[in-house]
Write a protein that holds these residues in place. Sequence first.
Motif, PDB file in Angstrom:
ATOM      1  N   ASP A 148      66.004  46.518  49.723  1.00 28.83           N
ATOM      2  CA  ASP A 148      64.811  47.324  49.441  1.00 28.83           C
ATOM      3  C   ASP A 148      63.591  46.643  50.031  1.00 28.83           C
ATOM      4  N   SER A 149      63.634  45.306  50.044  1.00 29.78           N
ATOM      5  CA  SER A 149      62.466  44.610  50.596  1.00 29.78           C
ATOM      6  C   SER A 149      62.864  43.257  51.154  1.00 29.78           C
ATOM      7  N   ILE A 150      61.937  42.728  51.965  1.00 28.92           N
ATOM      8  CA  ILE A 150      62.157  41.440  52.621  1.00 28.92           C
ATOM      9  C   ILE A 150      60.983  40.523  52.289  1.00 28.92           C
ATOM     10  N   ILE A 151      61.323  39.277  51.963  1.00 27.00           N
ATOM     11  CA  ILE A 151      60.290  38.236  51.856  1.00 27.00           C
ATOM     12  C   ILE A 151      60.560  37.262  52.996  1.00 27.00           C
ATOM     13  N   VAL A 152      59.500  36.884  53.721  1.00 22.89           N
ATOM     14  CA  VAL A 152      59.675  36.027  54.892  1.00 22.89           C
ATOM     15  C   VAL A 152      59.026  34.666  54.645  1.00 22.89           C
ATOM     16  N   PRO A 153      59.807  33.674  54.192  1.00 23.97           N
ATOM     17  CA  PRO A 153      59.211  32.346  54.046  1.00 23.97           C
ATOM     18  C   PRO A 153      58.931  31.767  55.422  1.00 23.97           C
ATOM     19  N   THR A 154      57.784  31.150  55.559  1.00 26.87           N
ATOM     20  CA  THR A 154      57.383  30.592  56.851  1.00 26.87           C
ATOM     21  C   THR A 154      56.770  29.234  56.617  1.00 26.87           C
ATOM     22  N   GLN A 155      57.384  28.235  57.233  1.00 26.31           N
ATOM     23  CA  GLN A 155      56.857  26.887  57.056  1.00 26.31           C
ATOM     24  C   GLN A 155      55.499  26.794  57.734  1.00 26.31           C
ATOM     25  N   ALA A 156      54.602  26.028  57.115  1.00 26.06           N
ATOM     26  CA  ALA A 156      53.245  25.934  57.663  1.00 26.06           C
ATOM     27  C   ALA A 156      53.222  25.049  58.902  1.00 26.06           C
ATOM     28  N   GLU A 157      53.971  25.449  59.914  1.00 26.75           N
ATOM     29  CA  GLU A 157      53.949  24.768  61.218  1.00 26.75           C
ATOM     30  C   GLU A 157      53.999  25.837  62.298  1.00 26.75           C
ATOM     31  N   LEU A 158      53.408  25.546  63.441  1.00 26.64           N
ATOM     32  CA  LEU A 158      53.260  26.588  64.449  1.00 26.64           C
ATOM     33  C   LEU A 158      54.592  27.186  64.889  1.00 26.64           C
ATOM     34  N   LEU A 159      55.604  26.342  65.120  1.00 25.10           N
ATOM     35  CA  LEU A 159      56.863  26.857  65.658  1.00 25.10           C
ATOM     36  C   LEU A 159      57.563  27.797  64.678  1.00 25.10           C
ATOM     37  N   SER A 160      57.313  27.619  63.382  1.00 21.50           N
ATOM     38  CA  SER A 160      58.000  28.439  62.385  1.00 21.50           C
ATOM     39  C   SER A 160      57.572  29.886  62.423  1.00 21.50           C
ATOM     40  N   THR A 161      56.431  30.155  63.004  1.00 22.82           N
ATOM     41  CA  THR A 161      55.941  31.536  62.993  1.00 22.82           C
ATOM     42  C   THR A 161      56.482  32.321  64.191  1.00 22.82           C
ATOM     43  N   GLN A 162      57.134  31.616  65.127  1.00 24.20           N
ATOM     44  CA  GLN A 162      57.524  32.296  66.362  1.00 24.20           C
ATOM     45  C   GLN A 162      58.621  33.331  66.186  1.00 24.20           C
ATOM     46  N   GLY A 163      59.529  33.107  65.204  1.00 21.90           N
ATOM     47  CA  GLY A 163      60.612  34.067  65.002  1.00 21.90           C
ATOM     48  C   GLY A 163      60.141  35.358  64.325  1.00 21.90           C
ATOM     49  N   LEU A 164      58.911  35.333  63.793  1.00 20.18           N
ATOM     50  CA  LEU A 164      58.468  36.473  62.984  1.00 20.18           C
ATOM     51  C   LEU A 164      58.389  37.776  63.778  1.00 20.18           C
ATOM     52  N   ALA A 165      57.933  37.686  65.012  1.00 21.25           N
ATOM     53  CA  ALA A 165      57.744  38.903  65.809  1.00 21.25           C
ATOM     54  C   ALA A 165      59.095  39.592  66.033  1.00 21.25           C
ATOM     55  N   GLU A 166      60.128  38.790  66.280  1.00 21.76           N
ATOM     56  CA  GLU A 166      61.472  39.322  66.503  1.00 21.76           C
ATOM     57  C   GLU A 166      61.989  40.018  65.232  1.00 21.76           C
ATOM     58  N   LEU A 167      61.771  39.360  64.104  1.00 19.68           N
ATOM     59  CA  LEU A 167      62.208  39.938  62.830  1.00 19.68           C
ATOM     60  C   LEU A 167      61.499  41.276  62.583  1.00 19.68           C
ATOM     61  N   LEU A 168      60.197  41.299  62.880  1.00 18.51           N
ATOM     62  CA  LEU A 168      59.431  42.530  62.645  1.00 18.51           C
ATOM     63  C   LEU A 168      59.900  43.676  63.539  1.00 18.51           C
ATOM     64  N   LYS A 169      60.321  43.325  64.759  1.00 15.61           N
ATOM     65  CA  LYS A 169      60.822  44.348  65.677  1.00 15.61           C
ATOM     66  C   LYS A 169      62.054  45.040  65.066  1.00 15.61           C
ATOM     67  N   HIS A 170      62.999  44.221  64.569  1.00 16.90           N
ATOM     68  CA  HIS A 170      64.198  44.790  63.933  1.00 16.90           C
ATOM     69  C   HIS A 170      63.819  45.603  62.693  1.00 16.90           C
ATOM     70  N   TYR A 171      62.874  45.040  61.925  1.00 18.05           N
ATOM     71  CA  TYR A 171      62.440  45.726  60.697  1.00 18.05           C
ATOM     72  C   TYR A 171      61.898  47.124  61.019  1.00 18.05           C
ATOM     73  N   HIS A 172      61.055  47.219  62.067  1.00 17.92           N
ATOM     74  CA  HIS A 172      60.455  48.519  62.392  1.00 17.92           C
ATOM     75  C   HIS A 172      61.529  49.527  62.780  1.00 17.92           C
ATOM     76  N   VAL A 173      62.485  49.101  63.597  1.00 14.15           N
ATOM     77  CA  VAL A 173      63.536  50.025  64.055  1.00 14.15           C
ATOM     78  C   VAL A 173      64.373  50.488  62.856  1.00 14.15           C
ATOM     79  N   ILE A 174      64.771  49.542  62.006  1.00 18.64           N
ATOM     80  CA  ILE A 174      65.676  49.908  60.905  1.00 18.64           C
ATOM     81  C   ILE A 174      64.951  50.725  59.841  1.00 18.64           C
TER      82      ILE A 174
END
Length: 272
Positions: A148-174
């Motif tokens: 029903d929902s997704i929570i996205v933990p993200t470590q407070a470091e720059l590299l950790s945020t890079q996967g987010l865009a990919e995840l959001l792409k899948h989220y939008h399609v699904i």
Amino acid sequence: MAKVIAIMNEKGGVGKTATATTLAYLLSQRGHRTALIDFDGQGHSSIIFGVKNTNKLEITINTIIRKLIEDEPLPDPGSYILKTNCGVDVIPSNSQLFTLERNLCNVDFRERVLSQYVDTIKDRYEYIIIDCMPQMGTPMINVMMCADSIIVPTQAELLSTQGLAELLKHYHVISKNSNHRLRIDGILITMDSPNTILSAQVNQMIQQGFAGKVPIFETRIPRSIKVAEAVLYHQTICEFLPENPAAIAYSQFVEELLSCEEADGKELIGVG
Ligand SMILES: Nc1ncnc2c1ncn2[C@@H]1O[C@H](COP(=O)(O)OP(=O)(O)O)[C@@H](O)[C@H]1O
Ligand SMILES: [Mg+2]
């Protein structure tokens, strides 16, 4: 019927398991019937909830999915659901789950196998938390199809945020084409070191990149070595040291999550 919340980020080491186990623990402490599905071959959630050797487990989430693929009857939940002292029911996992991606190829409706299983236990719980593996792929699509929902933990470091865009792409399609219920509850910043330049920069980057597109939890989970230490005692930080700053932050995060849920509920029925 349970609300299914997936804790997802395709990067490893960002706090998915710490968040999934602590959220399940706190929901259970609040009196909610809560299950946690360990959906990572590393089996870390199973270990935190008391399993000493995951490879000795006879039935895991992988066994169940294989039975669904082969159209065999499912085992009785009493034979594999671990009943923990803290009240969370755990559907455990071990390294056999690493074969899942391969096992799912050539299966008809391969994106819906996990949904088939979750539907069989949904009426037993108010919340089902899924601790996800750190890769996108067919198993993660399965999670997005049943959550029903997704929570996205993200470590407070720059590299950790890079996967987010990919995840959001899948989220939008699904969410657009297949699972219209699916929402993102929010990005949760973990392992934060408040008052550092790095923390401020990451926060600014997340705000610039995602504010207005994806909710961002106000609560941030501070870094504390005690979170890792709690694992040695097969506990979440909130059970191990409830007064620790990370434990207090996790409690605040759950308050924030539940108050957002309440507000959404009111909006849906047109009140407030
Ligand atoms: N707030 C925190 N402070 C310090 N260490 C943490 C915190 N949250 C998680 N950890 C530790 O960091 C490591 C990775 O966290 P984990 O939750 O396992 O991430 P993931 O599931 O995304 O791989 C683990 O050793 C965990 O105990
Ligand atoms: Mg993990």
